[in-house]
Design a protein around this motif. Structure first.
Motif, PDB file in Angstrom:
ATOM      1  N   ASN A 165      26.434 -26.598 -64.501  1.00  0.00           N
ATOM      2  CA  ASN A 165      27.338 -26.466 -65.648  1.00  0.00           C
ATOM      3  C   ASN A 165      27.075 -27.654 -66.561  1.00  0.00           C
ATOM      4  O   ASN A 165      27.301 -28.805 -66.188  1.00  0.00           O
ATOM      5  CB  ASN A 165      28.796 -26.459 -65.188  1.00  0.00           C
ATOM      6  CG  ASN A 165      29.754 -26.135 -66.342  1.00  0.00           C
ATOM      7  OD1 ASN A 165      29.386 -26.214 -67.501  1.00  0.00           O
ATOM      8  ND2 ASN A 165      30.978 -25.782 -65.989  1.00  0.00           N
ATOM      9  N   VAL A 201      23.732 -23.952 -59.084  1.00  0.00           N
ATOM     10  CA  VAL A 201      24.337 -23.676 -60.388  1.00  0.00           C
ATOM     11  C   VAL A 201      24.513 -24.998 -61.121  1.00  0.00           C
ATOM     12  O   VAL A 201      24.940 -25.993 -60.529  1.00  0.00           O
ATOM     13  CB  VAL A 201      25.709 -22.985 -60.233  1.00  0.00           C
ATOM     14  CG1 VAL A 201      26.404 -22.836 -61.588  1.00  0.00           C
ATOM     15  CG2 VAL A 201      25.553 -21.620 -59.567  1.00  0.00           C
ATOM     16  N   MET A 221      35.043 -23.635 -58.370  1.00  0.00           N
ATOM     17  CA  MET A 221      33.587 -23.762 -58.217  1.00  0.00           C
ATOM     18  C   MET A 221      33.188 -23.955 -56.755  1.00  0.00           C
ATOM     19  O   MET A 221      32.078 -23.560 -56.354  1.00  0.00           O
ATOM     20  CB  MET A 221      33.078 -24.920 -59.068  1.00  0.00           C
ATOM     21  CG  MET A 221      33.154 -24.684 -60.566  1.00  0.00           C
ATOM     22  SD  MET A 221      31.963 -23.465 -61.172  1.00  0.00           S
ATOM     23  CE  MET A 221      30.468 -24.466 -61.264  1.00  0.00           C
ATOM     24  N   HIS A 271      26.564 -26.714 -56.512  1.00  0.00           N
ATOM     25  CA  HIS A 271      26.767 -26.700 -57.965  1.00  0.00           C
ATOM     26  C   HIS A 271      26.775 -28.126 -58.486  1.00  0.00           C
ATOM     27  O   HIS A 271      27.248 -29.050 -57.823  1.00  0.00           O
ATOM     28  CB  HIS A 271      28.055 -25.957 -58.348  1.00  0.00           C
ATOM     29  CG  HIS A 271      29.303 -26.511 -57.743  1.00  0.00           C
ATOM     30  ND1 HIS A 271      30.060 -27.493 -58.343  1.00  0.00           N
ATOM     31  CD2 HIS A 271      29.932 -26.218 -56.582  1.00  0.00           C
ATOM     32  CE1 HIS A 271      31.107 -27.777 -57.584  1.00  0.00           C
ATOM     33  NE2 HIS A 271      31.050 -27.020 -56.506  1.00  0.00           N
ATOM     34  N   SER A 283      27.634 -30.531 -61.976  1.00  0.00           N
ATOM     35  CA  SER A 283      28.404 -30.537 -63.217  1.00  0.00           C
ATOM     36  C   SER A 283      28.040 -31.747 -64.059  1.00  0.00           C
ATOM     37  O   SER A 283      27.876 -32.854 -63.536  1.00  0.00           O
ATOM     38  CB  SER A 283      29.911 -30.564 -62.917  1.00  0.00           C
ATOM     39  OG  SER A 283      30.300 -29.412 -62.193  1.00  0.00           O
TER      40      SER A 283
END
Length: 246
Positions: A164, A162, A193, A200, A202
């Motif tokens: 962001n 993922v 998260m 993930h 960021s």
């Protein structure tokens, strides 16, 4: 009343309301900068691959201090002269490999990294892009992000990662937000998260700067406002490879 503040109503595809509670923050220990320590003249180390109990050097892995990049040699060794403004030493995740322990570490004269072969084929995959999560003291932001995490974890096929791409939090852009509020919001964001069942990434976009450690990194310093980000998420610019994509 306190309990009801942690519950929001999310809409299902058929329009029915479903009560959704905020996930309890899942926090992990992260590397911290060596604030106040002199930057080493040189940093050396190895990037090794651990497979079937055997460790071997990995060639061609990018190692950076955030200002310059070097590649590991045939033995997995590297040497870099860090910039005076450097905070971390870190690597670019190479395709088809996962990083054991941490992909970024505080500056030191000797820093090693360890990889392992990735479990999944990276020729064909799905990933998720999200943005503007705007986590704050508003309970709705926590339940909203929690709902997102639950939905992503339930997807089939499972996304590999993922991303962001910014506005992670809702801190003031003027850097006047108190460090205590900023720290709480970072902990909420990272803690929720971390419930994702895949990695993930960021991006330090808008609204993540805080007035924390302004004496060390004052206005005008390009690192100003970043220490809370470093302490919770690591370097604020970085790269990784997946399959044939950098």
């Amino acid at each position: 009343i306190a309990a009801s503040m942690n519950v929001a109503t999310a809409q299902t595809p058929d329009g029915a309301g479903v009560a959704t509670e905020a996930l309890e923050p899942l926090l992990k220990e992260t590397p911290l900068p060596n604030y106040g320590a002199p930057v080493p003249e040189r940093i050396s180390g190895h990037v090794r691959l651990r497979s079937d109990g055997v460790a071997s050097g990995v060639q061609g892995v990018s190692v950076t201090d955030g200002y310059s990049v070097v590649k590991t040699d045939a033995q997995g060794a590297y040497t870099i002269t860090p910039d005076a403004n450097a905070v971390f030493i870190y690597i670019t995740r190479p395709a088809k490999h996962d990083v054991l322990d941490q992909w970024y570490k505080p500056l030191s004269e000797n820093v090693d990294f360890v990889l392992r072969p990735a479990a999944d084929n990276e020729d064909d995959y799905v990933f998720v892009h999200v943005t503007d999560t705007h986590v704050s003291t508003n309970p709705q932001s926590l339940t909203g992000l929690s709902q997102f995490v639950r939905e992503v974890n339930a997807l089939a096929p499972q996304p590999r990662f993922v991303i962001n791409s910014g506005d992670l939090l809702n801190l003031s852009k003027s850097l006047v937000t108190s460090p205590e509020v900023g720290r709480a919001d970072f902990r909420s964001y990272v803690g929720i998260m971390n419930h994702l069942t895949m990695p993930h990434y960021s991006v330090a976009g808008d609204h993540t700067d805080s007035s924390y450690r302004l004496k060390e990194f004052p206005r005008g310093d390009h690192r100003c406002g970043k220490p809370l980000y470093w302490e919770h998420l690591g370097p604020h610019f970085f790269s990784f490879e997946y399959g044939k994509i950098h």
